[in-house]
Design a protein around this motif. Structure first.
Motif, short mmCIF file in Angstrom:
data_model
loop_
_atom_site.label_atom_id
_atom_site.label_comp_id
_atom_site.label_asym_id
_atom_site.label_seq_id
_atom_site.Cartn_x
_atom_site.Cartn_y
_atom_site.Cartn_z
N SER A 117 43.82 34.65 36.38
CA SER A 117 44.65 34.21 37.51
C SER A 117 45.40 32.91 37.28
N LYS A 118 44.80 31.97 36.55
CA LYS A 118 45.43 30.65 36.38
C LYS A 118 46.67 30.70 35.49
N ASP A 174 52.16 32.62 37.76
CA ASP A 174 52.77 31.98 38.93
C ASP A 174 52.63 32.86 40.17
N HIS A 175 52.59 34.16 39.94
CA HIS A 175 52.44 35.11 41.05
C HIS A 175 51.76 36.37 40.52
N ILE A 176 50.88 36.96 41.35
CA ILE A 176 50.19 38.20 40.97
C ILE A 176 50.39 39.25 42.06
N TYR A 181 41.44 32.75 43.63
CA TYR A 181 41.74 32.06 42.37
C TYR A 181 43.21 31.77 42.14
N CYS A 182 44.08 32.42 42.90
CA CYS A 182 45.51 32.25 42.69
C CYS A 182 46.20 32.00 44.03
N ASN A 183 47.11 31.02 44.07
CA ASN A 183 47.76 30.64 45.32
C ASN A 183 48.83 31.62 45.79
N SER A 184 49.41 32.34 44.84
CA SER A 184 50.52 33.24 45.18
C SER A 184 50.17 34.67 44.79
N VAL A 185 49.73 35.44 45.79
CA VAL A 185 49.25 36.80 45.56
C VAL A 185 49.78 37.71 46.65
N THR A 216 41.31 37.97 44.18
CA THR A 216 42.40 37.30 43.47
C THR A 216 42.93 36.12 44.28
N LYS A 217 42.95 36.26 45.60
CA LYS A 217 43.41 35.16 46.48
C LYS A 217 42.53 33.93 46.35
#
Length: 435
Positions: A351-352, A355-357, A380-384, A377-378
């Motif tokens: 995830s890191k 930029d977007h998943i 670990y990642c800000n944009s999902v 996933t949310k």
């Protein structure tokens, strides 16, 4: 009655349940006896390992082909089509070639079915017999054969190869192979044959002890990476990697198209195994490694990077390779994973880097909790975002202004997307396979 290609696949997937494992060699041995032992009509390399066996088998296939041998290849699993399992000189066999052998194996298998469920050949045993029959019919001189699972009781372990190969040993399939490195090493060392050389890669000492003990009992000479042969990396550049090889013959600046930090190791193992069988020709080696190819393995296809990061080890390697080949590029990914995988660890590693998943559902009955994947996933990642349909997720990915667009996670997802990118539609075989 002649069957169609799709009818043959339905028979294999449903009458010989795909994914069901049957331990033991007696079924495949009886099946091959009925067929007059096609596996005895060609020479072979036999490759096992926790990781790297597919790539090493591929390298051996291309080395054999470019050194002038008519070469068969048997690989598993396949990505988009069952025909990917069966290569002749680097090319998938035709549907007609597949069907000709399928019909013969079906007749033989149904003789065994009458003896009861314990004798009824599994999907993999049936598929393996198809490979051997194809190689016999095509007058193959040398085949490169990848073990399906483990080694000792794998259906491929009826061959007497020119060279056996064990690439790596780590904890995997512990419910089947055993819950320790030593037990798994014992299963993989089961492919070692009497007086037949064996090549091993970077293997833990506890596993190495098991392999050497079995090899010594069988009079099999061991060639060990770092001891009997070696390599060094000159350059890691996408599709243009370079190594030096040090064996019976030293070869400098070998160009390798397959990407990843693990591929130089696999290449060196393949080179050693091949030069035990046949002297290496420097020009031919370069041609072979430039052409060696595996779909969906860190492959840039139609401007999308495809890779199956389906477990924590694969995800870790994928992230490492992203840093080597695409370090400072902006990245967007479509990601989907099966429910029975270690989702959290895979997501944590991947995830890191993005930029977007776009989280999606791999087309499999083993991926029904895709919203759970999205919620994880949310964390670990800000944009999902969540797009259930993988083709709609692909459509969104293609609209993003990003320097690198990626599809990763399950091989089911990667194979589905790659087939769509190649054909512009999802064919019937994929819909059948991804039931």
């Amino acid at each position: 009655m002649t069957v169609t290609y799709l009818e043959a696949l339905k028979y294999l997937y449903f009458n010989r349940p795909f994914g069901k494992i049957k331990i033991g060699l007696y079924r495949i041995e009886e099946l091959l006896n009925i067929l007059n032992n096609p596996e005895k009509t060609f020479s072979s390399f036999h490759v096992t390992g926790s990781n790297g066996k597919g790539s090493t088998t591929t390298f051996l296939h291309y080395l054999s082909r470019f050194h002038g041998f008519k070469t068969g290849g048997y690989f598993s699993p396949h990505l988009s089509s069952i025909l990917e399992r069966y290569l002749i000189n680097g090319e998938k066999v035709s549907k007609n070639t597949f069907l000709k052998s399928f019909e013969k194996i079906k007749n033989a298998a149904e003789v065994l079915d009458k003896k009861g469920i314990d004798y009824s050949p599994s999907f993999f045993e049936f598929a393996t017999a198809i490979a051997f029959e194809i190689f016999k019919n095509e007058n193959v001189e040398i085949s490169t054969i990848e073990v399906g699972l483990g080694g000792r009781f794998d259906a491929t372990n009826v061959i007497i190869p020119k060279v056996s190969v064990i690439t790596t040993v780590s904890l995997e399939h512990t419910k089947i192979l055993g819950n320790s490195i030593e037990k798994i090493a014992f299963e993989k060392a089961g492919i070692i044959k009497e007086n037949t050389p064996v090549v091993i890669g970077s293997i833990p000492n506890t596993a190495k002890e098991v392999i050497y003990e079995i090899a010594n009992k069988k009079g099999a000479k061991v060639y060990e990476l770092g001891k009997d042969f070696n390599f060094e990396i000159n350059k890691l550049s996408f599709n243009e990697n370079s190594i030096n090889y040090y064996g019976d013959k030293d070869i400098k600046d070998i160009k390798i198209s397959l990407n990843g930090t693990h591929q130089p190791i696999n290449a060196a193992i393949a080179l050693k195994a091949f030069e035990i069988f046949n002297p290496l020709n420097e020009n031919v080696v370069n041609d072979a490694f430039k052409r060696a190819f595996i779909p969906g393995r860190f492959e840039l296809y139609k401007n999308i990077l495809l890779d199956g990061s389906h477990n924590p080890q694969a995800a870790e390697k994928f992230v490492e390779n992203l840093d080597i080949y695409f370090k400072n590029k902006s990245k967007v990914a479509v990601f989907g994973i099966l429910d029975d995988k270690d989702k959290r660890k895979v997501i944590e590693k991947l995830s890191k880097k993005f930029d977007h998943i776009i989280v999606t559902c791999p087309p499999s009955h083993r991926a029904v909790n895709c919203e759970e994947t999205f919620l994880l996933t949310k964390e670990y990642c800000n944009s999902v975002e969540f797009v259930k349909d993988p083709l709609k997720a692909l459509e969104k990915l293609q609209k993003y202004r990003s320097e690198l667009k990626v599809v990763t996670g399950s091989f089911y997802l990667v194979g589905y997307i790659r087939s769509y990118l190649e054909n512009g539609y999802i064919d019937e075989e994929l819909n059948l396979m991804r039931r």
